[in-house]
Design a protein around this motif. Structure first.
Motif, mmCIF file in Angstrom:
data_model
loop_
_atom_site.group_PDB
_atom_site.id
_atom_site.type_symbol
_atom_site.label_atom_id
_atom_site.label_comp_id
_atom_site.label_asym_id
_atom_site.label_seq_id
_atom_site.Cartn_x
_atom_site.Cartn_y
_atom_site.Cartn_z
ATOM 1 N N GLY A 125 0.849 -1.200 0.000
ATOM 2 C CA GLY A 125 0.000 0.000 0.000
ATOM 3 C C GLY A 125 0.877 1.239 0.000
ATOM 4 O O GLY A 125 1.944 1.247 0.618
ATOM 5 N N PHE A 126 0.458 2.274 -0.728
ATOM 6 C CA PHE A 126 1.226 3.522 -0.766
ATOM 7 C C PHE A 126 0.294 4.685 -0.456
ATOM 8 O O PHE A 126 -0.882 4.678 -0.851
ATOM 9 N N ASP A 127 0.847 5.695 0.254
ATOM 10 C CA ASP A 127 0.085 6.942 0.453
ATOM 11 C C ASP A 127 1.053 8.115 0.221
ATOM 12 O O ASP A 127 2.210 7.891 -0.140
ATOM 13 N N GLY A 128 0.558 9.328 0.389
ATOM 14 C CA GLY A 128 1.426 10.506 0.247
ATOM 15 C C GLY A 128 2.046 10.585 -1.139
ATOM 16 O O GLY A 128 1.442 10.170 -2.136
ATOM 17 N N LEU A 129 3.281 11.080 -1.179
ATOM 18 C CA LEU A 129 3.961 11.311 -2.461
ATOM 19 C C LEU A 129 4.216 9.998 -3.200
ATOM 20 O O LEU A 129 4.174 9.945 -4.425
#
Ligand code: K2U
Ligand code: ZN
Length: 172
Positions: A125-129
């Protein structure tokens, strides 16, 4: 070695790239060249079509904290499995559209599956930039540029500026 980055407009930047059947030595060397090219730009992401290779390969390293260890990611055949309802807005740029920036709204979090440089299937999972960047790079694999999210007039303005830049570079 560093590879030249294609500048928009270029038909190769609008193509849907072919999946990578398996991680060969040649593709691993390309990924290393892409990371070297990205860090030199400098950038925080780069997709294979940007260096003229129409394969589904992206590299990214969105570590922004100075002094923090780099965290280069190599993704073969990346795909978004799910994305959040809530969105985030980021003033995006692109190494293939130099010096042009515009706000783009994207899902704030994404779950991505890919094959890594060892051939292992990964999911994260990825968030932000990181979320913004991985979606920007996967768009490149589908022939989509961040200016495709802008109003036609703004997109045409940027395309004309790039055509002028390419004419000037050709004369230099
Ligand atoms: O794909 C590319 O052209 C590299 C992009 C990746 C990117 C664009 C917008 C937002 C996040 C990532 C950039 O040119 S890398 C340059 C950069 C550096 C820091 C922050 C944003 C963009
Ligand atoms: Zn880009």
């Amino acid at each position: 070695m560093k590879r030249p980055i294609l500048i928009h407009p270029d038909p190769r930047l609008k193509k849907v790239c072919a999946p990578v059947p398996d991680v060969t030595g040649e593709l691993s060397a390309l990924a290393r060249d892409m990371l070297e090219t990205m860090y030199d730009a400098p950038g925080i992401g780069l997709a294979a079509p940007q260096v003229g290779v129409l394969s589904r390969l992206i590299v990214l390293d969105c570590v922004k904290e100075d002094g923090a260890p780099p965290r280069p990611l190599v993704m073969f055949n990346p795909e978004v499995l799910s994305s959040s309802e809530h969105t985030s807005v980021y003033d995006e740029g692109c190494l293939s559209i130099p010096e042009q920036y515009a706000e783009v709204t994207r899902p704030a979090e994404v779950e991505v599956a890919w094959i890594d440089e060892t051939g292992k299937a990964r999911k994260e999972g990825f968030d932000g930039l990181w979320a913004t960047c991985v979606q920007h790079e996967i768009d490149h694999l589908n022939g989509k540029l961040f200016i495709d999210y802008l109003k036609p007039l703004k997109r045409q303005m940027i395309t004309r500026k790039m055509q002028k830049l390419k004419r000037e570079r050709a004369r230099a």
